[in-house]
Design an enzyme around this catalytic site. Structure first.
Site, PDB file in Angstrom:
ATOM      1  N   VAL A  13       0.843  -1.184   0.000  1.00  0.00           N
ATOM      2  CA  VAL A  13       0.000   0.000   0.000  1.00  0.00           C
ATOM      3  C   VAL A  13       0.880   1.236   0.000  1.00  0.00           C
ATOM      4  O   VAL A  13       1.966   1.263   0.572  1.00  0.00           O
ATOM      5  CB  VAL A  13      -0.938   0.016   1.233  1.00  0.00           C
ATOM      6  CG1 VAL A  13      -0.174   0.182   2.511  1.00  0.00           C
ATOM      7  CG2 VAL A  13      -2.002   1.089   1.096  1.00  0.00           C
ATOM      8  N   SER A  14       0.443   2.255  -0.712  1.00  0.00           N
ATOM      9  CA  SER A  14       1.084   3.570  -0.677  1.00  0.00           C
ATOM     10  C   SER A  14      -0.011   4.590  -0.466  1.00  0.00           C
ATOM     11  O   SER A  14      -1.189   4.263  -0.391  1.00  0.00           O
ATOM     12  CB  SER A  14       1.829   3.843  -1.994  1.00  0.00           C
ATOM     13  OG  SER A  14       0.917   3.867  -3.075  1.00  0.00           O
ATOM     14  N   SER A  15       0.333   5.873  -0.392  1.00  0.00           N
ATOM     15  CA  SER A  15      -0.679   6.902  -0.162  1.00  0.00           C
ATOM     16  C   SER A  15      -1.714   6.917  -1.285  1.00  0.00           C
ATOM     17  O   SER A  15      -2.897   7.122  -1.071  1.00  0.00           O
ATOM     18  CB  SER A  15      -0.013   8.271  -0.042  1.00  0.00           C
ATOM     19  OG  SER A  15       0.758   8.549  -1.194  1.00  0.00           O
ATOM     20  N   SER A  17      -2.595   4.344  -3.227  1.00  0.00           N
ATOM     21  CA  SER A  17      -3.434   3.149  -3.234  1.00  0.00           C
ATOM     22  C   SER A  17      -4.511   3.206  -2.165  1.00  0.00           C
ATOM     23  O   SER A  17      -5.573   2.602  -2.306  1.00  0.00           O
ATOM     24  CB  SER A  17      -2.567   1.908  -3.035  1.00  0.00           C
ATOM     25  OG  SER A  17      -1.962   1.923  -1.764  1.00  0.00           O
TER      26      SER A  17
END
Length: 555
Positions: A13-15, A17
């Site tokens: 996960v990233s910002s 996503s």
């Protein structure tokens, strides 16, 4: 019956996503449902937060790398991802990682794209992708070489930018590039305002023949300049560290040998015209090369004795910075231990450039060896230090019992009660058992103690080379203060000798004393022991003591 596969999930996960709705919890829930529907065993979930799938290296994604390392351990059969972009968005990383999975017969399943490489034909396809990855890697290498060749033909530099120059572009904290120069220079680099003047000064000063590489290194360091080191190099404690370092005579020599400063670049061993601005003229560069060749020979003040033996060779260290010292013999025949001022790149050392006559330090070390004495109960004291008394007693009882069995079985064999083949078999088993009944720390300490007991006789009969070998057996380092007290102030014992030094005492008539309390108060102790010299026990330098305590808390 459907085969029960061992499945793991890779969730990332990233910002961005999070906004798309691909939260970690959502990805894990879908993975659990898939395992339930297919009767797969859920083995593990690899969670990677805040890492972009665009990164161009597997090593930059720690959890991703750990998953691929575990693939070789046969811990799972299939990897499940929510979407393929969770796995990777970089073609090189994708192909390289699929090659690894294919090598170990591990499938890859994407829930959203409904791609299933967990079946035999899917695994075969993964292996085919791995073969293509190898081809792609080789082709990419060829293209990279072509790109480097083209840059060189255009006069552009490949590799790190040398000291004195900087890129026309800078990178901010977010990794975004911003142009410094308007317009950009043809080569993409330009002369650094401050470093450029310093680099030019190096060539000008050295060409005059009135300064040394060591003095030039000190001159750069005093002005606050540092190298552009990007490699991992050992510090005083042997730890690998990277980042800017102090200039040394070696780093200055590398600058003076670099034709880049005269407007040229080196590519595949050939000199080519560079597109960057030259810092010095070709005439000045050639003059410096001539001066370097003239000064490259061994100093006339030194004897050509490369195989000369020194008592503390490989052992003597500076008490302030902990770095090794050198030993040199001059034409006069006098030998010295030296702290080389410009051979360090770790830190500024108060002892830089200090020298002390070898015979002075060697005499103190010989007095130290003669002063070491063990009491009648030294082995019991050592046992209490290494906390192995109960274990030693147990092993001793088992050894005695095994030896008794060997004697008893020999008598039975002599009486003809067991055949020779059976006797040989049991005898071998008991002998193997006897060999295994040892306590490593205890045995090592006992051998070390026996060497100390026999040390006076061994030392008196040994020549210089043999005495050095004895010291190398006992010690890792001898710390010398070449600035204030000009004496040995501490020794670092090898692990087996650590408890021996702790119980050792100095003979009353000795002029040198070893303080057998290790520097650290930790349970594991320290292998650095302080030494006091002189008739009246010259007070040891407290500053140096604290430095040693800080640098070698528990070794």
């Amino acid at each position: 019956m459907t085969e029960c596969k061992r499945a793991v999930a890779y969730v990332r996960v990233s910002s961005a996503s999070q906004v798309e709705g691909y939260s970690l919890d959502a990805q894990e829930r879908l993975f659990t449902e898939l395992c339930k529907n297919r009767d797969w065993q859920s083995v593990r979930i690899y969670r990677e937060e805040g890492k972009s799938a665009h990164v161009d290296s597997i090593h930059k994604r720690l959890v991703f790398r750990k998953l691929l390392e575990d693939a070789a351990k046969d811990e799972f059969d299939v990897v499940v991802v929510h979407t393929l972009d969770r796995w990777s968005r970089n073609l090189t990383v994708t192909l390289e990682s699929l090659k690894i999975l294919g090598r170990y017969g591990i499938g890859l399943v994407s829930i959203v794209e409904n791609l299933d490489y967990s079946k035999p034909d899917g695994i075969l396809f993964t292996q085919m992708l791995g073969a293509f990855a190898q081809y792609f890697s080789e082709a990419l290498s060829t293209h990279v070489r072509k790109g480097l060749d083209q840059r060189a033909y255009e006069g552009k530099h490949n590799g790190c930018i040398p000291f004195g120059y900087e890129s026309c572009w800078e990178t901010n904290e977010k990794g975004e590039k911003k142009q410094r120069c308007e317009p950009e220079h043809q080569s993409g680099i330009h002369i650094h305002p401050k470093e450029g003047q310093a680099a030019e000064g190096l060539f000008r000063r050295y060409s005059a023949g009135t300064t040394t590489l060591s003095q030039l290194a000190a001159w750069l360091n005093e002005q606050g300049f540092r190298t552009r080191n990007t490699k991992n190099l050992p510090d005083a404690n042997g730890n690998l560290v990277s980042g800017p370092r102090l200039f040394t005579s070696s780093s200055v020599r590398n600058i003076l040998h670099n034709p880049f400063y005269a407007g040229q670049i080196t590519h595949r061993g050939k000199l080519m015209p560079g597109a960057h601005e030259a810092l010095i003229s070709q005439e000045l560069f050639d003059l410096v090369q001539l001066t370097l060749r003239k000064n490259s020979g061994r100093s006339e003040t030194l004897k050509a004795l490369p195989d000369r033996e020194y008592l503390l060779k490989g052992l003597v260290r500076c008490a302030y910075c902990g770095m090794p010292m050198w030993a040199q013999t001059y034409k006069s025949g006098n030998s010295y231990y030296r702290e080389h001022k410009a051979s360090r790149s770790i830190q500024e050392c108060p002892g830089h450039g200090g020298t002390i006559a070898c015979h002075v330090i060697d005499k103190q070390v010989r007095e130290l060896v003669s002063a070491i004495e063990l009491g009648p109960r030294w082995l019991e004291e050592v046992l209490s230090i290494i906390s192995l008394k109960d274990e030693v007693d147990r092993v001793k009882k088992e050894r005695d019992l095994t030896i008794t069995k060997l004697h008893r079985m020999a008598r039975v064999f002599m009486d003809g009660l067991i055949p020779e083949e059976e006797y040989s078999r049991q005898k071998k088993l008991l002998e193997l058992s006897l060999e295994s009944l040892v306590v490593p720390d205890y045995d090592a300490a006992q051998k070390a103690g026996n060497l100390i007991l026999n040390l006076p006789e061994l030392w008196s009969k040994a020549n210089l080379s043999e005495q050095r070998k004895i010291l190398l057996t006992m010690l890792d380092a001898v710390y010398v203060d070449v600035k204030e007290h000009r004496s040995v102030i501490a020794v670092k014992a090898k692990p087996p000798f650590r408890p021996i030094f702790q119980v050792a005492v100095s003979k009353k008539e000795s002029k040198i004393h070893i303080l057998n309390e290790p520097l650290s108060h930790e349970p594991s102790g320290s292998s650095v022991f302080l030494v006091e010299t002189g008739e009246g026990r010259t007070p040891r330098p407290e500053k140096v003591t604290q430095d040693l305590l800080q640098d070698y808390p528990s070794i």
